[in-house]
Design a protein around this motif. Structure first.
Motif, PDB file in Angstrom:
ATOM      1  N   ASN A  33       0.859  -1.186   0.000  1.00  0.00           N
ATOM      2  CA  ASN A  33       0.000   0.000   0.000  1.00  0.00           C
ATOM      3  C   ASN A  33       0.887   1.225   0.000  1.00  0.00           C
ATOM      4  O   ASN A  33       1.619   1.473   0.960  1.00  0.00           O
TER       5      ASN A  33
ATOM      6  N   ALA B  55      -3.094   5.784   4.543  1.00  0.00           N
ATOM      7  CA  ALA B  55      -3.289   4.447   5.126  1.00  0.00           C
ATOM      8  C   ALA B  55      -2.059   4.023   5.921  1.00  0.00           C
ATOM      9  O   ALA B  55      -2.167   3.456   7.005  1.00  0.00           O
TER      10      ALA B  55
ATOM     11  N   MET C  38      -1.760   3.368  10.062  1.00  0.00           N
ATOM     12  CA  MET C  38      -1.234   2.163  10.722  1.00  0.00           C
ATOM     13  C   MET C  38      -0.109   2.508  11.695  1.00  0.00           C
ATOM     14  O   MET C  38      -0.043   1.980  12.803  1.00  0.00           O
TER      15      MET C  38
ATOM     16  N   GLU D 283     -13.660  -0.490   8.689  1.00  0.00           N
ATOM     17  CA  GLU D 283     -13.271  -0.111   7.329  1.00  0.00           C
ATOM     18  C   GLU D 283     -14.507  -0.040   6.468  1.00  0.00           C
ATOM     19  O   GLU D 283     -15.474  -0.774   6.692  1.00  0.00           O
TER      20      GLU D 283
ATOM     21  N   THR E  66      -5.798  -4.265   4.792  1.00  0.00           N
ATOM     22  CA  THR E  66      -5.222  -3.194   5.612  1.00  0.00           C
ATOM     23  C   THR E  66      -5.846  -3.181   7.003  1.00  0.00           C
ATOM     24  O   THR E  66      -5.155  -2.962   8.007  1.00  0.00           O
TER      25      THR E  66
ATOM     26  N   THR F 146      -4.277  -5.962   9.002  1.00  0.00           N
ATOM     27  CA  THR F 146      -2.919  -5.570   9.398  1.00  0.00           C
ATOM     28  C   THR F 146      -2.966  -4.558  10.537  1.00  0.00           C
ATOM     29  O   THR F 146      -2.197  -4.652  11.510  1.00  0.00           O
ATOM     30  N   THR F 147      -3.872  -3.604  10.436  1.00  0.00           N
ATOM     31  CA  THR F 147      -3.989  -2.594  11.488  1.00  0.00           C
ATOM     32  C   THR F 147      -4.345  -3.237  12.824  1.00  0.00           C
ATOM     33  O   THR F 147      -3.733  -2.942  13.862  1.00  0.00           O
TER      34      THR F 147
ATOM     35  N   GLU G 204     -10.825   3.900   6.175  1.00  0.00           N
ATOM     36  CA  GLU G 204     -10.605   3.111   7.387  1.00  0.00           C
ATOM     37  C   GLU G 204     -10.530   4.019   8.601  1.00  0.00           C
ATOM     38  O   GLU G 204      -9.951   5.099   8.551  1.00  0.00           O
TER      39      GLU G 204
END
Lengths: 251, 251, 251, 251
Positions: free
Chosen positions: D117, D122, D126, D143, D156, D159-160, D203
């Motif tokens: 990304n 974004a 994170m 999201e 994403t 992952t966050t 998000e």
């Protein structure tokens, strides 16, 4: 077990600080400075109560101060001169006073922290905004408070705008700032203040770049939130080498 | 099957209108007015193309207009005089021109609609804000647009503020409007304009009352959203008894 | 000057209701039903206090009820049978009980209101969401409450979702509801529940359509907000022809 | 003046990359790898065009890759073996492939970056979420994407959530995760997915603590936003000592 003295222990913040210390495993409340305490004031056993600075005849490791703009300077000076590390949430210290106290701390080889805002969400917002400014030179600040707040913008919003302005690495887009609706201009950052009943204390930073936006928002619903920041200060204060100004310095 | 003529059919909005009509089961595109059409312009079969108003030699039931501020008045007048019901998304008509067209519509006993904003989310936001104002006299408006938008506040934000002001039933809280950060004052409603790259067109209305808040927000990501409003107009236009101004009147 | 009896006047909501009545120019508190009142309970002069329903020996025009799920049915029945118009904020009435009370109201030719939620922002959110559903069939609900709230989703969020589902005029887009992250499905509307410390009680409805979005959000910071809704009820209760259920019916 | 080769230069991201390089003062486009280019493809003068990896007979300093999951591994391997530093925005590399490429980069003593990304908003979200997790153990992720996105939650968002979970220093509050409305559970973080027409890619991370909340939100309105991240990569790639994975590593 480190010893704590709380100045202003009977005020609304001070009472919360008393509760906070009671929950610590490595700190113990030994005394309060509380000129306004009454016979009814409930204190944990074995806590000394003093009415005046001059009466204090015991030493603590940490001095927590939630008092008044009138009292805070003398309090913190006293604390430092008696080898107590200050954690200060009282507002009203001038920049000069802060510098004086920092000089005394250096002489005494003591660390501590003075924070105008112990709210973690507000402090993190400023920290992240400063960092985002490297990549997003275009930003605006909107703060929202209850209708009774007279000043606008809030001190935190001004600080946020200045941090962003100081950390930009590129020029922002040119926008028309000539109309009232565009808000106040702090170092090139537009700051907007909303005042509405029901609201408490909230701040947003809006960043925009080609095809995307980043927004950071914090909401303070009540001042109990400050105790989270005092907790962080307690965890770090014994290791601080100087009297730092601003909670963000130790995050 | 009702017949439709689209004026401005080769512009960005006009092309979307052509696509919209193709999806209708009860409307059929019969002609376009398109001075700028070229040999390459693709049209559905059996659609007449006219370069000038004066050349138009067929009648339709509905006239959809997405042209220019210069052309729109003559276009709509022509439409009404030839028994076509107008759906007008072109901006630039003055209040006087709108009144003149409404008078012609009355003479011709035709309904239609002129809407400065066919975006349903924006129109619903205004409608709800007007209604919420009965119960929440305290409100502020924040509009956010791309950095290139020169005027501030947006026309929709001003309209929203005035609608709220006109529909309050109680006095709002007194707030300090004397500082720049408090934005522009429209009939006692603070209006704030954010201009940032990446943003498109967005508006928020914030209401606050004792212990609670109500927020209405709309986001226009692209103007394709206008076709939802044109769709609503198509569903109602044959039943309208007058030339209404504003999509909210028929929602 | 209309007379008011407050049942549950010593509870947290009841006390706020007492304060509210004191501010009215056309209503006067004449009695309370308060089994838990103590000798310390402060009451305005000339207000009668009753411990039990059976003891009540005076008539009022309006009966405000903030009591308990156990007491509310008998209370409201008593009120209606003694010609008092009820304003009921107590939860716990079943659908059958509401119908029974409505029948009694009809016999007695009395109006009144039973409202599970007197928060104006929440009630307006539901009203607007219902209306927006006509134009935006695609919607999702996100409610956010403090971490201690055990049930999810909240009753208001479920009601909101069902109102939207019942008022759609077009089919929504097909989305994948098969994964947990898509939340709970109420009549085809995805409902999401956030539970976090610090939060109080908040709800958002998100609508999306081609190229645009509409969002309605309400925040309840504390239950004092309910008194705004009781105020609206007071303004309308003497004119109501039936025992209505839901504050939205009289907005 | 450093030389750049762009693989996938005729795709939608590749074309934007070509434009980006044209604006640089210290980089120059010397070649493209573009199997799908046609006679019509417009290229700056003096830019070589190759249809196949095997044909490439010149060296560049930087290899920008916006190609396909099928092509990307061979491309980046080729780039490294020919002393070109890769900037890779193509998705589809497995964890093993990334490790293999990192090993080759080490042998070749070359740095570079692979980023799933390149959207700065974004990536900053994170980064900030990871940091806020130290102080706010209670967090949820929401999201929001267009209705056509089939998978949920987004990569994403997952992952966050995992970053937050891995960086908490305290236990979060216990909440009821047993109902569908509470979303998906990733390492103890609730993740919610909204799917609505009109939305693009957005998000939010919500943090809550006693009396306060912190929210970080990013909005991607279109993929042109990725070029901001590629710009950052260009500024740093010549100084990188290894093949890093994730734009956040170099922010």
């Amino acid at each position: 077990m480190k010893k704590v003295l709380i100045a202003g222990a009977t005020g609304s913040m001070g009472r919360k600080a008393v509760q906070l210390i009671e929950k610590q495993s490595d700190y113990q409340l030994v005394a309060i400075l509380a000129p306004n305490a009454t016979a009814d004031t409930k204190l944990p056993a074995a806590v000394s109560r003093f009415d005046n600075l001059a009466d204090i005849n015991l030493a603590a490791d940490v001095w927590i101060d939630f008092t008044t703009p009138q009292a805070v300077f003398a309090n913190v000076k006293f604390a430092l001169e008696h080898q107590m590390r200050p954690i200060v949430g009282t507002s009203g210290l001038s920049a000069e006073q802060v510098q004086q106290l920092q000089a005394i701390a250096q002489q005494q080889q003591l660390g501590g922290i003075i924070a105008p805002n112990f709210g973690l969400s507000a402090v993190l917002l400023m920290k992240f905004a400063k960092e985002a400014a490297h990549y997003f030179p275009d930003a605006e600040v909107i703060e929202m408070h209850h209708a009774d707040k007279l000043d606008a913008p809030s001190a935190t919003a001004i600080t946020t705008a200045r941090l962003i302005a100081a950390n930009r690495k590129k020029n922002p887009a040119k926008t028309n700032m000539a109309t009232e609706a565009r808000g106040a201009d702090y170092d090139g950052i537009a700051v907007h203040s909303v005042r509405l009943p029901g609201y408490v204390a909230h701040e947003q930073v809006l960043f925009g770049g080609p095809g995307e936006a980043l927004t950071i928002r914090q909401d303070s619903f009540d001042r109990s939130s400050f105790m989270q920041g005092v907790q962080v200060a307690l965890e770090k204060v014994m290791d601080l080498q100087e009297l730092v100004f601003g909670l963000e310095k130790i995050l």
